[in-house]
Design a protein around this motif. Structure first.
Motif, PDB file in Angstrom:
ATOM      1  N   VAL A  58      28.885  50.633 -39.209  1.00  0.00           N
ATOM      2  CA  VAL A  58      28.510  49.218 -39.255  1.00  0.00           C
ATOM      3  C   VAL A  58      28.219  48.777 -37.831  1.00  0.00           C
ATOM      4  N   ILE A  59      26.980  48.267 -37.617  1.00  0.00           N
ATOM      5  CA  ILE A  59      26.567  47.872 -36.269  1.00  0.00           C
ATOM      6  C   ILE A  59      26.022  46.451 -36.277  1.00  0.00           C
ATOM      7  N   GLN A  60      25.990  45.856 -35.098  1.00  0.00           N
ATOM      8  CA  GLN A  60      25.397  44.534 -34.925  1.00  0.00           C
ATOM      9  C   GLN A  60      23.897  44.697 -34.751  1.00  0.00           C
ATOM     10  N   GLY A  61      23.126  43.833 -35.380  1.00  0.00           N
ATOM     11  CA  GLY A  61      21.671  43.888 -35.277  1.00  0.00           C
ATOM     12  C   GLY A  61      21.163  43.301 -33.978  1.00  0.00           C
ATOM     13  N   GLN A  62      19.887  43.469 -33.747  1.00  0.00           N
ATOM     14  CA  GLN A  62      19.182  42.946 -32.580  1.00  0.00           C
ATOM     15  C   GLN A  62      19.779  43.435 -31.268  1.00  0.00           C
ATOM     16  N   GLN A  63      20.043  44.715 -31.199  1.00  0.00           N
ATOM     17  CA  GLN A  63      20.538  45.332 -29.966  1.00  0.00           C
ATOM     18  C   GLN A  63      19.382  46.090 -29.320  1.00  0.00           C
ATOM     19  N   ASN A  64      19.146  45.851 -28.061  1.00  0.00           N
ATOM     20  CA  ASN A  64      18.071  46.533 -27.353  1.00  0.00           C
ATOM     21  C   ASN A  64      18.462  47.958 -26.991  1.00  0.00           C
ATOM     22  N   ARG A  65      17.483  48.823 -27.009  1.00  0.00           N
ATOM     23  CA  ARG A  65      17.625  50.216 -26.569  1.00  0.00           C
ATOM     24  C   ARG A  65      18.755  50.952 -27.272  1.00  0.00           C
ATOM     25  N   ALA A  66      18.887  50.704 -28.568  1.00  0.00           N
ATOM     26  CA  ALA A  66      19.913  51.383 -29.359  1.00  0.00           C
ATOM     27  C   ALA A  66      19.237  51.995 -30.576  1.00  0.00           C
ATOM     28  N   ALA A  67      19.323  53.300 -30.679  1.00  0.00           N
ATOM     29  CA  ALA A  67      18.732  53.980 -31.833  1.00  0.00           C
ATOM     30  C   ALA A  67      19.571  53.714 -33.072  1.00  0.00           C
ATOM     31  N   ALA A  68      18.896  53.682 -34.218  1.00  0.00           N
ATOM     32  CA  ALA A  68      19.615  53.507 -35.482  1.00  0.00           C
ATOM     33  C   ALA A  68      20.489  54.729 -35.727  1.00  0.00           C
TER      34      ALA A  68
ATOM     35  N   MET B 276      24.539  44.066 -39.264  1.00  0.00           N
ATOM     36  CA  MET B 276      24.903  42.656 -39.431  1.00  0.00           C
ATOM     37  C   MET B 276      24.149  41.814 -38.406  1.00  0.00           C
ATOM     38  N   THR B 277      23.569  40.680 -38.848  1.00  0.00           N
ATOM     39  CA  THR B 277      22.871  39.773 -37.940  1.00  0.00           C
ATOM     40  C   THR B 277      23.134  38.336 -38.373  1.00  0.00           C
ATOM     41  N   ILE B 278      23.664  37.519 -37.458  1.00  0.00           N
ATOM     42  CA  ILE B 278      23.839  36.095 -37.745  1.00  0.00           C
ATOM     43  C   ILE B 278      22.453  35.467 -37.758  1.00  0.00           C
ATOM     44  N   ILE B 279      22.120  34.768 -38.866  1.00  0.00           N
ATOM     45  CA  ILE B 279      20.772  34.212 -38.989  1.00  0.00           C
ATOM     46  C   ILE B 279      20.743  32.692 -39.120  1.00  0.00           C
TER      47      ILE B 279
ATOM     48  N   VAL C 111      38.346  19.932 -29.979  1.00  0.00           N
ATOM     49  CA  VAL C 111      37.364  19.461 -30.951  1.00  0.00           C
ATOM     50  C   VAL C 111      37.129  20.583 -31.955  1.00  0.00           C
ATOM     51  N   GLU C 112      37.258  20.271 -33.255  1.00  0.00           N
ATOM     52  CA  GLU C 112      37.010  21.279 -34.290  1.00  0.00           C
ATOM     53  C   GLU C 112      35.745  20.906 -35.052  1.00  0.00           C
ATOM     54  N   GLU C 113      34.837  21.883 -35.149  1.00  0.00           N
ATOM     55  CA  GLU C 113      33.591  21.703 -35.883  1.00  0.00           C
ATOM     56  C   GLU C 113      33.549  22.707 -37.024  1.00  0.00           C
ATOM     57  N   GLN C 114      33.341  22.216 -38.244  1.00  0.00           N
ATOM     58  CA  GLN C 114      33.213  23.108 -39.391  1.00  0.00           C
ATOM     59  C   GLN C 114      31.745  23.493 -39.522  1.00  0.00           C
ATOM     60  N   VAL C 115      31.501  24.810 -39.528  1.00  0.00           N
ATOM     61  CA  VAL C 115      30.139  25.327 -39.534  1.00  0.00           C
ATOM     62  C   VAL C 115      29.948  26.269 -40.714  1.00  0.00           C
ATOM     63  N   LYS C 116      28.818  26.119 -41.395  1.00  0.00           N
ATOM     64  CA  LYS C 116      28.414  27.084 -42.423  1.00  0.00           C
ATOM     65  C   LYS C 116      27.549  28.111 -41.696  1.00  0.00           C
ATOM     66  N   LEU C 117      28.035  29.343 -41.625  1.00  0.00           N
ATOM     67  CA  LEU C 117      27.364  30.410 -40.892  1.00  0.00           C
ATOM     68  C   LEU C 117      26.854  31.441 -41.895  1.00  0.00           C
ATOM     69  N   THR C 118      25.613  31.875 -41.716  1.00  0.00           N
ATOM     70  CA  THR C 118      25.030  32.872 -42.604  1.00  0.00           C
ATOM     71  C   THR C 118      24.755  34.145 -41.817  1.00  0.00           C
ATOM     72  N   MET C 119      25.238  35.267 -42.360  1.00  0.00           N
ATOM     73  CA  MET C 119      25.037  36.570 -41.743  1.00  0.00           C
ATOM     74  C   MET C 119      24.277  37.462 -42.720  1.00  0.00           C
ATOM     75  N   GLN C 120      23.169  38.000 -42.239  1.00  0.00           N
ATOM     76  CA  GLN C 120      22.423  38.965 -43.052  1.00  0.00           C
ATOM     77  C   GLN C 120      23.059  40.335 -42.857  1.00  0.00           C
ATOM     78  N   VAL C 121      23.347  40.993 -43.968  1.00  0.00           N
ATOM     79  CA  VAL C 121      23.876  42.354 -43.926  1.00  0.00           C
ATOM     80  C   VAL C 121      22.876  43.241 -44.657  1.00  0.00           C
ATOM     81  N   SER C 122      22.398  44.270 -43.965  1.00  0.00           N
ATOM     82  CA  SER C 122      21.463  45.234 -44.558  1.00  0.00           C
ATOM     83  C   SER C 122      22.137  46.592 -44.579  1.00  0.00           C
ATOM     84  N   VAL C 123      22.006  47.301 -45.712  1.00  0.00           N
ATOM     85  CA  VAL C 123      22.627  48.612 -45.875  1.00  0.00           C
ATOM     86  C   VAL C 123      21.512  49.639 -46.060  1.00  0.00           C
TER      87      VAL C 123
END
Length: 185
Positions: free
Chosen positions: A40-50, A58-61, A80-92
Protein backbone atom coordinates in the motif's frame (compact mmCIF):
# COMPACT_ATOMS: atom_id res chain seq x y z
CA UNK A 1 4.37 26.80 21.03
CA UNK A 2 6.73 29.59 20.04
CA UNK A 3 5.50 32.38 17.82
CA UNK A 4 7.66 32.26 14.72
CA UNK A 5 8.32 34.79 12.01
CA UNK A 6 8.08 34.20 8.28
CA UNK A 7 10.84 31.84 7.19
CA UNK A 8 11.48 30.68 10.75
CA UNK A 9 11.74 26.96 11.48
CA UNK A 10 9.12 27.22 14.24
CA UNK A 11 5.59 27.30 12.81
CA UNK A 12 3.11 29.80 14.22
CA UNK A 13 0.13 27.47 13.81
CA UNK A 14 0.13 23.68 13.73
CA UNK A 15 -2.63 21.56 12.16
CA UNK A 16 -3.19 18.07 13.59
CA UNK A 17 -3.54 15.44 12.44
CA UNK A 18 -1.25 16.16 9.53
CA UNK A 19 -1.81 14.78 6.04
CA UNK A 20 1.02 12.34 6.75
CA UNK A 21 -0.80 11.14 9.90
CA UNK A 22 -3.97 10.51 7.87
CA UNK A 23 -2.10 8.56 5.18
CA UNK A 24 -0.28 6.54 7.86
CA UNK A 25 -3.54 5.62 9.64
CA UNK A 26 -5.29 4.69 6.38
CA UNK A 27 -2.33 2.61 5.21
CA UNK A 28 -2.30 0.73 8.52
CA UNK A 29 -6.03 -0.04 8.19
CA UNK A 30 -5.67 -1.24 4.59
CA UNK A 31 -2.70 -3.44 5.52
CA UNK A 32 -4.73 -4.90 8.39
CA UNK A 33 -7.47 -6.17 6.05
CA UNK A 34 -5.67 -6.92 2.77
CA UNK A 35 -3.63 -10.07 2.09
CA UNK A 36 0.00 -10.04 3.27
CA UNK A 37 1.26 -9.88 -0.33
CA UNK A 38 -0.37 -6.44 -0.94
CA UNK A 39 1.73 -3.29 -0.81
CA UNK A 40 0.00 0.00 0.00
CA UNK A 41 1.57 3.27 -1.17
CA UNK A 42 0.70 6.95 -1.28
CA UNK A 43 -0.16 8.29 -4.72
CA UNK A 44 1.37 11.23 -6.56
CA UNK A 45 4.95 10.46 -5.57
CA UNK A 46 7.64 11.68 -7.94
CA UNK A 47 10.37 9.37 -9.23
CA UNK A 48 8.87 6.26 -7.66
CA UNK A 49 8.26 3.17 -9.75
CA UNK A 50 5.05 1.25 -9.20
CA UNK A 51 5.55 -1.87 -7.08
CA UNK A 52 5.13 -5.30 -8.58
CA UNK A 53 1.57 -6.67 -8.46
CA UNK A 54 -0.51 -6.62 -6.34
CA UNK A 55 -0.61 -3.18 -4.75
CA UNK A 56 -2.93 -0.36 -3.66
CA UNK A 57 -2.51 3.39 -4.08
CA UNK A 58 -4.09 6.02 -1.79
CA UNK A 59 -4.63 9.66 -2.82
CA UNK A 60 -6.51 12.37 -0.92
CA UNK A 61 -8.78 13.99 -3.52
CA UNK A 62 -11.17 16.27 -1.58
CA UNK A 63 -11.65 18.16 1.69
CA UNK A 64 -14.96 19.79 2.63
CA UNK A 65 -15.87 21.63 5.83
CA UNK A 66 -18.97 20.05 7.41
CA UNK A 67 -19.53 22.17 10.53
CA UNK A 68 -18.76 25.47 12.20
CA UNK A 69 -15.53 25.49 14.21
CA UNK A 70 -15.51 24.54 17.87
CA UNK A 71 -12.80 25.56 20.32
CA UNK A 72 -11.31 24.90 23.71
CA UNK A 73 -8.59 26.54 25.77
CA UNK A 74 -5.42 25.56 27.59
CA UNK A 75 -3.15 27.84 29.65
CA UNK A 76 -1.30 29.09 26.56
CA UNK A 77 -3.41 28.25 23.52
CA UNK A 78 -6.84 28.33 21.97
CA UNK A 79 -7.49 25.02 20.21
CA UNK A 80 -9.71 25.40 17.13
CA UNK A 81 -11.43 22.20 15.94
CA UNK A 82 -12.68 21.93 12.36
CA UNK A 83 -14.77 18.96 11.23
CA UNK A 84 -13.78 18.01 7.69
CA UNK A 85 -15.24 15.49 5.25
CA UNK A 86 -12.15 14.05 3.56
CA UNK A 87 -12.27 11.82 0.49
CA UNK A 88 -9.45 9.42 -0.36
CA UNK A 89 -9.30 7.55 -3.63
CA UNK A 90 -8.00 4.01 -3.21
CA UNK A 91 -7.00 2.08 -6.35
CA UNK A 92 -6.09 -1.61 -6.25
CA UNK A 93 -3.92 -3.13 -9.00
CA UNK A 94 -3.27 -6.73 -9.98
CA UNK A 95 -4.99 -10.06 -10.18
CA UNK A 96 -7.98 -10.42 -7.87
CA UNK A 97 -8.09 -6.63 -7.42
CA UNK A 98 -11.88 -6.71 -7.77
CA UNK A 99 -12.05 -9.10 -4.79
CA UNK A 100 -9.71 -6.88 -2.75
CA UNK A 101 -11.82 -3.84 -3.64
CA UNK A 102 -14.96 -5.66 -2.50
CA UNK A 103 -13.22 -6.38 0.81
CA UNK A 104 -12.28 -2.69 1.25
CA UNK A 105 -15.76 -1.34 0.49
CA UNK A 106 -17.58 -3.96 2.57
CA UNK A 107 -15.43 -3.34 5.66
CA UNK A 108 -15.36 0.47 5.26
CA UNK A 109 -19.16 0.45 5.65
CA UNK A 110 -18.97 -1.91 8.65
CA UNK A 111 -18.28 -1.56 12.37
CA UNK A 112 -14.88 -3.19 11.71
CA UNK A 113 -13.49 0.07 10.30
CA UNK A 114 -15.28 2.26 12.85
CA UNK A 115 -13.90 0.18 15.75
CA UNK A 116 -10.41 0.11 14.20
CA UNK A 117 -10.19 3.91 13.92
CA UNK A 118 -11.85 4.51 17.30
CA UNK A 119 -8.92 2.62 18.87
CA UNK A 120 -6.35 4.81 17.04
CA UNK A 121 -5.05 8.23 18.12
CA UNK A 122 -6.06 9.82 14.77
CA UNK A 123 -9.67 11.16 14.83
CA UNK A 124 -11.02 9.41 11.68
CA UNK A 125 -14.60 8.18 11.31
CA UNK A 126 -15.55 6.21 8.16
CA UNK A 127 -18.67 7.66 6.46
CA UNK A 128 -19.38 6.09 3.05
CA UNK A 129 -17.93 4.96 -0.28
CA UNK A 130 -18.53 5.80 -3.91
CA UNK A 131 -19.41 3.08 -6.39
CA UNK A 132 -16.39 0.99 -7.35
CA UNK A 133 -15.11 1.41 -10.88
CA UNK A 134 -12.87 -0.62 -13.17
CA UNK A 135 -10.20 1.57 -14.73
CA UNK A 136 -8.26 0.78 -17.85
CA UNK A 137 -4.62 0.59 -16.78
CA UNK A 138 -1.75 -0.02 -19.16
CA UNK A 139 1.57 -0.86 -17.48
CA UNK A 140 5.08 0.07 -18.63
CA UNK A 141 5.19 -2.98 -20.89
CA UNK A 142 1.99 -1.77 -22.62
CA UNK A 143 -0.06 -4.59 -21.13
CA UNK A 144 -3.53 -4.19 -19.64
CA UNK A 145 -3.80 -4.87 -15.91
CA UNK A 146 -6.74 -5.07 -13.56
CA UNK A 147 -7.32 -1.86 -11.62
CA UNK A 148 -10.32 -1.15 -9.43
CA UNK A 149 -10.88 2.19 -7.70
CA UNK A 150 -13.20 3.63 -5.04
CA UNK A 151 -13.52 6.88 -3.10
CA UNK A 152 -13.60 6.38 0.68
CA UNK A 153 -15.18 9.29 2.53
CA UNK A 154 -14.40 9.93 6.18
CA UNK A 155 -14.79 12.59 8.83
CA UNK A 156 -11.53 13.91 10.23
CA UNK A 157 -11.51 16.35 13.14
CA UNK A 158 -8.61 18.70 12.53
CA UNK A 159 -7.26 20.98 15.25
CA UNK A 160 -5.22 24.16 15.01
CA UNK A 161 -3.38 25.37 18.10
CA UNK A 162 -3.39 29.17 18.25
CA UNK A 163 -0.97 30.79 20.73
CA UNK A 164 -2.84 33.06 23.12
CA UNK A 165 -2.01 35.04 26.25
CA UNK A 166 -4.06 34.47 29.39
CA UNK A 167 -4.10 36.02 32.84
CA UNK A 168 -4.20 33.52 35.66
CA UNK A 169 -3.85 36.10 38.45
CA UNK A 170 -4.30 39.84 38.88
CA UNK A 171 -2.59 42.26 41.19
CA UNK A 172 -4.88 45.02 42.50
CA UNK A 173 -3.59 48.19 44.14
CA UNK A 174 -5.84 50.87 45.62
CA UNK A 175 -5.06 54.43 44.58
CA UNK A 176 -6.70 57.40 46.21
CA UNK A 177 -7.72 59.33 43.09
CA UNK A 178 -8.06 62.84 44.56
CA UNK A 179 -4.54 62.72 46.03
CA UNK A 180 -2.85 60.94 43.14
CA UNK A 181 -4.59 62.95 40.42
CA UNK A 182 -5.46 66.36 41.77
CA UNK A 183 -7.90 68.45 39.80
CA UNK A 184 -6.12 70.84 37.45
CA UNK A 185 -7.28 74.43 37.31
Amino acid sequence: MVKGSRGSATPLYVVTPTEKDIYTAMRAWLLSILPDCMRVIQGQQNRAAAPLDPFAVMTIIARDRIATNGWSYTDTTRVVEEQVKLTMQVSVFGQASSNQMQLITALWRDMEAVDYFRAQPIPITPLYTSSTRQLGFINGERQYEDCWSVDLTMQVNLTVSVPQQFADSLSVDLIEVDTSYPEQE
